[in-house]
Scaffold this motif. Structure first.
Motif, mmCIF file in Angstrom:
data_model
loop_
_atom_site.group_PDB
_atom_site.id
_atom_site.type_symbol
_atom_site.label_atom_id
_atom_site.label_comp_id
_atom_site.label_asym_id
_atom_site.label_seq_id
_atom_site.Cartn_x
_atom_site.Cartn_y
_atom_site.Cartn_z
ATOM 1 N N UNK A 298 0.821 -1.213 0.000
ATOM 2 C CA UNK A 298 0.000 0.000 0.000
ATOM 3 C C UNK A 298 0.852 1.258 0.000
ATOM 4 N N UNK A 299 2.135 1.123 0.345
ATOM 5 C CA UNK A 299 3.028 2.273 0.328
ATOM 6 C C UNK A 299 2.839 3.215 1.507
ATOM 7 N N UNK A 300 2.321 2.710 2.627
ATOM 8 C CA UNK A 300 2.151 3.589 3.791
ATOM 9 C C UNK A 300 3.520 3.983 4.344
ATOM 10 N N UNK A 301 3.586 5.118 5.008
ATOM 11 C CA UNK A 301 4.849 5.556 5.610
ATOM 12 C C UNK A 301 4.884 5.279 7.108
ATOM 13 N N UNK A 302 3.732 4.913 7.662
ATOM 14 C CA UNK A 302 3.662 4.509 9.064
ATOM 15 C C UNK A 302 3.062 3.115 9.133
ATOM 16 N N UNK A 303 3.763 2.208 9.783
ATOM 17 C CA UNK A 303 3.224 0.869 10.032
ATOM 18 C C UNK A 303 3.160 0.704 11.552
ATOM 19 N N UNK A 304 2.957 -0.531 12.011
ATOM 20 C CA UNK A 304 2.906 -0.689 13.458
ATOM 21 C C UNK A 304 2.253 -1.986 13.861
ATOM 22 N N UNK A 305 1.783 -2.022 15.104
ATOM 23 C CA UNK A 305 1.180 -3.237 15.639
ATOM 24 C C UNK A 305 0.076 -2.869 16.626
ATOM 25 N N UNK A 306 -0.797 -3.833 16.833
ATOM 26 C CA UNK A 306 -1.979 -3.618 17.681
ATOM 27 C C UNK A 306 -2.184 -4.825 18.584
ATOM 28 N N UNK A 307 -2.365 -4.571 19.869
ATOM 29 C CA UNK A 307 -2.836 -5.611 20.786
ATOM 30 C C UNK A 307 -4.304 -5.319 21.052
ATOM 31 N N UNK A 308 -5.157 -6.313 20.820
ATOM 32 C CA UNK A 308 -6.603 -6.072 20.910
ATOM 33 C C UNK A 308 -7.318 -7.267 21.496
ATOM 34 N N UNK A 309 -8.510 -7.015 22.018
ATOM 35 C CA UNK A 309 -9.352 -8.105 22.477
ATOM 36 C C UNK A 309 -9.870 -8.875 21.267
ATOM 37 N N UNK A 310 -10.076 -10.160 21.450
ATOM 38 C CA UNK A 310 -10.521 -10.996 20.325
ATOM 39 C C UNK A 310 -12.040 -11.018 20.279
ATOM 40 N N UNK A 311 -12.559 -10.764 19.073
ATOM 41 C CA UNK A 311 -14.005 -10.873 18.838
ATOM 42 C C UNK A 311 -14.205 -11.852 17.694
ATOM 43 N N UNK A 312 -15.479 -12.135 17.394
ATOM 44 C CA UNK A 312 -15.734 -13.148 16.361
ATOM 45 C C UNK A 312 -15.249 -12.702 14.989
ATOM 46 N N UNK A 313 -15.299 -11.412 14.730
ATOM 47 C CA UNK A 313 -14.758 -10.907 13.471
ATOM 48 C C UNK A 313 -13.238 -10.841 13.600
ATOM 49 N N UNK A 314 -12.513 -11.395 12.630
ATOM 50 C CA UNK A 314 -11.052 -11.523 12.742
ATOM 51 C C UNK A 314 -10.384 -10.146 12.743
ATOM 52 N N UNK A 315 -9.455 -9.955 13.692
ATOM 53 C CA UNK A 315 -8.662 -8.716 13.810
ATOM 54 C C UNK A 315 -9.535 -7.472 13.957
ATOM 55 N N UNK A 316 -10.633 -7.601 14.677
ATOM 56 C CA UNK A 316 -11.580 -6.477 14.760
ATOM 57 C C UNK A 316 -12.020 -6.149 16.180
ATOM 58 N N UNK A 317 -11.512 -6.827 17.185
ATOM 59 C CA UNK A 317 -11.966 -6.572 18.554
ATOM 60 C C UNK A 317 -11.411 -5.274 19.103
ATOM 61 N N UNK A 318 -11.867 -4.929 20.284
ATOM 62 C CA UNK A 318 -11.518 -3.643 20.897
ATOM 63 C C UNK A 318 -10.004 -3.479 21.045
ATOM 64 N N UNK A 319 -9.513 -2.327 20.614
ATOM 65 C CA UNK A 319 -8.066 -2.072 20.653
ATOM 66 C C UNK A 319 -7.630 -1.739 22.079
ATOM 67 N N UNK A 320 -6.564 -2.402 22.522
ATOM 68 C CA UNK A 320 -6.006 -2.133 23.859
ATOM 69 C C UNK A 320 -4.794 -1.200 23.776
ATOM 70 N N UNK A 321 -3.810 -1.571 22.952
ATOM 71 C CA UNK A 321 -2.581 -0.768 22.823
ATOM 72 C C UNK A 321 -2.100 -0.846 21.374
ATOM 73 N N UNK A 322 -1.604 0.279 20.855
ATOM 74 C CA UNK A 322 -0.966 0.280 19.535
ATOM 75 C C UNK A 322 0.392 0.964 19.620
#
Ligand code: GRF
Length: 189
Positions: A129-153
């Motif tokens: 995608x050519x983004x200039x900022x990447x990163x990581x997310x720790x989140x709660x798990x919900x039934x939709x994949x990679x979509x639960x409530x974000x805890x820390x980024x």
């Protein structure tokens, strides 16, 4: 109260080891009570052996469906009296059986700034995608994949000349930092 953490891993296990380190030398109080792996002899299993952490193999190939695998995981974590579970590089989709057994206490770590780049190869998606900022997310798990409530980024720059390996390494340094923070937050409710 000392926390009893369960960890699920499929691969190298660097996030698993970062959690063990946080209990032993960092800010978390308690222990990793059980590691579950689904791939025999994966890096996470070898780290557990070196670190003296109890581990179990639950091979998804030997289960008839996702639900039966998750039922076995719930049983294993309950037997180990685990309070909270982290999916630290668990490369399987989980079901409501596992999610419902640990409400607001099942955490995933994902190598993108969610909600961008859900799913497989998030680092490759970010580079494409050519983004200039990447990163990581720790989140709660919900039934939709990679979509639960974000805890820390945590965000990291994408540098010119970055390839998949160099960007992944920079992101992983941050994963190891934010995952213990997310565990502490979830443990506090
Ligand atoms: C991490 O990059 C994590 O974001 C993703 O899988 C990778 C696991 O790495 N879900 P490791 O096995 O903890 O080293």
């Amino acid at each position: 109260m000392p926390l009893r953490l369960g960890v699920m891993a499929s691969g190298a296990g660097s996030n698993f080891e970062a959690l063990v380190d946080s209990f032993r030398h960092g800010s978390l109080c308690g222990e990793v009570a059980l590691l579950v792996v689904n791939n025999r002899d994966c890096g996470a299993q070898r780290r557990a052996e070196r670190l003296g952490i109890d581990w179990e193999l639950h091979d998804h190939r030997l289960q008839p469906n996702r639900e039966q695998l998750d039922q076995a995981l719930v049983q294993a974590f309950r037997t180990a009296s685990v309070d909270l579970v982290v999916m630290a590089g668990w490369m399987r989709v989980v079901t409501p059986i596992l999610i419902g057994a640990f409400p607001n206490r099942l955490i995933n770590i994902h190598p993108s700034l969610l909600p961008s780049f859900r799913g497989l190869d998030a680092v490759g998606q970010a580079l494409a995608a050519g983004v200039t900022l990447a990163g990581c997310t720790a989140h709660l798990v919900s039934e939709e994949v990679d979509a639960g409530r974000i805890l820390v980024q945590a965000a990291v720059p994408v540098l010119s000349g970055d390839d998949h390996a160099s960007l992944s390494r920079r992101i992983q340094v941050q994963e190891h930092r934010i995952l213990p923070l997310a565990v502490a937050l979830a443990a506090q409710g």
